[in-house]
Design a protein around this motif. Structure first.
Motif, mmCIF file in Angstrom:
data_model
loop_
_atom_site.group_PDB
_atom_site.id
_atom_site.type_symbol
_atom_site.label_atom_id
_atom_site.label_comp_id
_atom_site.label_asym_id
_atom_site.label_seq_id
_atom_site.Cartn_x
_atom_site.Cartn_y
_atom_site.Cartn_z
ATOM 1 N N GLY A 190 0.801 -1.227 0.000
ATOM 2 C CA GLY A 190 0.000 0.000 0.000
ATOM 3 C C GLY A 190 0.830 1.272 0.000
ATOM 4 N N ARG A 191 2.100 1.173 -0.389
ATOM 5 C CA ARG A 191 2.986 2.347 -0.398
ATOM 6 C C ARG A 191 2.934 3.033 -1.760
ATOM 7 N N ARG A 192 3.040 4.353 -1.747
ATOM 8 C CA ARG A 192 2.912 5.109 -3.003
ATOM 9 C C ARG A 192 4.186 5.816 -3.429
ATOM 10 N N THR A 193 5.185 5.855 -2.553
ATOM 11 C CA THR A 193 6.461 6.464 -2.925
ATOM 12 C C THR A 193 7.601 5.556 -2.483
ATOM 13 N N LEU A 194 8.743 5.727 -3.157
ATOM 14 C CA LEU A 194 9.922 4.934 -2.823
ATOM 15 C C LEU A 194 11.123 5.870 -2.753
ATOM 16 N N THR A 195 11.951 5.705 -1.724
ATOM 17 C CA THR A 195 13.139 6.560 -1.575
ATOM 18 C C THR A 195 14.373 5.671 -1.459
ATOM 19 N N ILE A 196 15.411 6.018 -2.217
ATOM 20 C CA ILE A 196 16.658 5.232 -2.238
ATOM 21 C C ILE A 196 17.836 6.205 -2.197
ATOM 22 N N PRO A 197 18.781 6.013 -1.274
ATOM 23 C CA PRO A 197 19.977 6.863 -1.295
ATOM 24 C C PRO A 197 21.048 6.259 -2.204
ATOM 25 N N ILE A 198 21.811 7.102 -2.884
ATOM 26 C CA ILE A 198 22.930 6.577 -3.684
ATOM 27 C C ILE A 198 24.077 7.580 -3.715
ATOM 28 N N TYR A 199 25.277 7.073 -3.432
ATOM 29 C CA TYR A 199 26.476 7.911 -3.533
ATOM 30 C C TYR A 199 26.706 8.196 -5.016
ATOM 31 N N ALA A 200 26.903 9.479 -5.355
ATOM 32 C CA ALA A 200 26.945 9.859 -6.768
ATOM 33 C C ALA A 200 28.146 9.283 -7.511
ATOM 34 N N GLY A 201 29.143 8.755 -6.769
ATOM 35 C CA GLY A 201 30.259 8.066 -7.428
ATOM 36 C C GLY A 201 29.804 6.812 -8.168
ATOM 37 N N TYR A 202 28.666 6.245 -7.761
ATOM 38 C CA TYR A 202 28.101 5.084 -8.475
ATOM 39 C C TYR A 202 27.282 5.589 -9.660
ATOM 40 N N ASP A 203 28.010 6.092 -10.646
ATOM 41 C CA ASP A 203 27.395 6.809 -11.758
ATOM 42 C C ASP A 203 26.459 5.922 -12.598
ATOM 43 N N ALA A 204 26.910 4.691 -12.885
ATOM 44 C CA ALA A 204 26.091 3.814 -13.735
ATOM 45 C C ALA A 204 24.761 3.507 -13.044
ATOM 46 N N ALA A 205 24.810 3.179 -11.750
ATOM 47 C CA ALA A 205 23.572 2.857 -11.017
ATOM 48 C C ALA A 205 22.688 4.101 -10.895
ATOM 49 N N LEU A 206 23.320 5.255 -10.724
ATOM 50 C CA LEU A 206 22.536 6.499 -10.647
ATOM 51 C C LEU A 206 21.735 6.686 -11.937
ATOM 52 N N HIS A 207 22.381 6.422 -13.076
ATOM 53 C CA HIS A 207 21.664 6.593 -14.349
ATOM 54 C C HIS A 207 20.605 5.515 -14.563
ATOM 55 N N THR A 208 20.825 4.339 -13.985
ATOM 56 C CA THR A 208 19.760 3.316 -14.037
ATOM 57 C C THR A 208 18.545 3.811 -13.251
ATOM 58 N N LEU A 209 18.800 4.458 -12.114
ATOM 59 C CA LEU A 209 17.686 5.006 -11.323
ATOM 60 C C LEU A 209 16.955 6.082 -12.123
ATOM 61 N N TYR A 210 17.698 6.979 -12.766
ATOM 62 C CA TYR A 210 17.024 7.997 -13.596
ATOM 63 C C TYR A 210 16.183 7.308 -14.676
ATOM 64 N N GLY A 211 16.781 6.284 -15.323
ATOM 65 C CA GLY A 211 16.070 5.579 -16.404
ATOM 66 C C GLY A 211 14.822 4.872 -15.900
#
Ligand SMILES: CC(C)(COP(=O)(O)OP(=O)(O)OC[C@H]1O[C@@H](n2cnc3c(N)ncnc32)[C@H](O)[C@@H]1OP(=O)(O)O)[C@@H](O)C(=O)NCCC(=O)NCCS
Length: 321
Positions: free
Chosen positions: A265-286
């Motif tokens: 029943g949750r409507r939002t999701l929050t995930i922290p990521i260190y910006a040095g993990y550039d590839a994973a950061l872009h997967t999150l954007y995608g």
């Protein structure tokens, strides 16, 4: 001069008052209007039980609690937070004494990476930590997504454990060690056994877990960074084994975590990521994630230069409460 004593659970009530006062004062200054920061009560037990000898309270001359700090050691990686001093006792070195106590503790536990994350816009904190010898790294972003309609069934290769067993914890240890020198996230996952604040999702390949996500789902708002409300699923840790998982695995695992969130029943999701993990950061954007508007980031600081052995890997966690 403050007296530093060990934190105990019977002092949570007094400490909660310090935490709310310190963070409300900070938020009021940041947002330019009177604000009351939510309590962190539902997670204090996880902080204390994770590192009971690294949790401290500062008492003033009258013996009243005026500051607190929690240390978190994940194997050889240690950090501190949450951390606060009541406004009336600030600027008198209570904070510095608490930081020294936590650093001594981390060293005694054999931590080789010692750090913290703080608000990059807060000059006071940047001055405090850099004066104490911490070196600035880059930012840990808070990634956030409004889920919208979609599936709520898990794929067959994703399991949910509310009480993680020893076999899962062994896999958590192996996955975390594959990503960062001496990192061991299993203690944090094991805390679910005593503190049922969420679940550990695991992503299997060929019968073996190669990824996991520790997710918190609170029934009331908790003053994390950003605060987590009853509509939010908070990913505390997400890691996938280096050398065995690619960004496509992260994409698939995120979709499964989102289905799990909807099923709760949750409507939002929050995930922290260190910006040095550039590839994973872009997967999150995608996958439709955005940097959180109100609480976008914390900056990482370490006593020694911080090194990412696998910047193309998948490791999402924060050094903060
Ligand atoms: C952060 C906090 C815990 C610090 O506690 P404190 O007791 O006020 O800190 P101290 O008095 O020990 O140290 C403050 C230091 O920062 C320095 N400082 C403050 N503003 C500064 C600035 N703009 N530039 C450089 N240094 C600065 C002070 O000079 C002092 O160092 P000094 O003793 O060498 O002069 C407290 O301010 C607090 O509770 N803030 C709100 C919550 C928070 O931010 N928690 C920490 C999140 S990581």
């Amino acid at each position: 001069m403050a007296r530093i004593v060990k934190m105990t659970a019977d002092r949570f009530e007094a400490m909660d008052g310090i935490d709310i006062e310190a963070w409300s004062d900070w938020a009021t200054k940041k947002f330019g209007r009177a604000m009351q920061f939510p309590t962190k009560k539902p997670v204090y037990g996880t902080y204390l039980d994770g590192d009971p000898d690294g949790s401290f309270l500062a008492l003033d001359d009258a013996g009243d609690p005026v500051g607190y700090i929690f240390t978190r050691t994940f194997g050889k990686v240690g950090f501190f937070g949450p951390f606060g001093v009541v406004p009336r006792a600030q600027q008198s070195h209570v904070g510095k004494d608490l930081v020294r106590a936590t650093v001594d503790y981390m060293k005694s536990r054999g931590c080789t990476t010692i750090g913290l994350e703080t608000m990059p816009e807060t000059a006071y904190n940047l001055g405090l930590y850099t004066k104490l010898g911490f070196q600035l790294g880059t930012l840990t972003l808070r990634m956030h997504k409004e889920l919208g309609p979609g599936g709520d069934e898990l794929p067959s290769n994703v399991d949910v454990a509310e009480q993680p067993d020893d076999a899962l914890l062994a896999r958590v240890r192996a996955i975390s060690e594959s990503l960062e020198d001496g990192l061991d996230l299993s203690k944090e996952v094991a805390l679910l056994r005593k503190h049922p604040v969420g679940a550990c999702l695991s992503y299997r390949r060929g019968g073996e877990s190669v990824g996991f996500a520790l997710c918190y789902a609170f029934p009331e708002t908790v003053g994390l960074y950003p605060p987590s409300d009853p509509e939010n699923l908070r990913v505390r840790l997400l890691a996938m084994q280096a050398g065995r998982c690619e960004q496509d695995d992260l994409k698939a695992f995120l979709a499964a975590i989102e289905s799990y969130a909807r099923s709760r029943g949750r409507r939002t999701l929050t995930i922290p990521i260190y910006a040095g993990y550039d590839a994973a950061l872009h997967t999150l954007y995608g996958s439709g994630y955005r940097v959180h508007d109100g609480f976008p980031s914390l900056v990482k600081l370490t006593l020694e230069p911080y090194r990412l052995p696998h910047p193309d890997g998948v490791l999402c966690y924060e050094w903060a409460g």
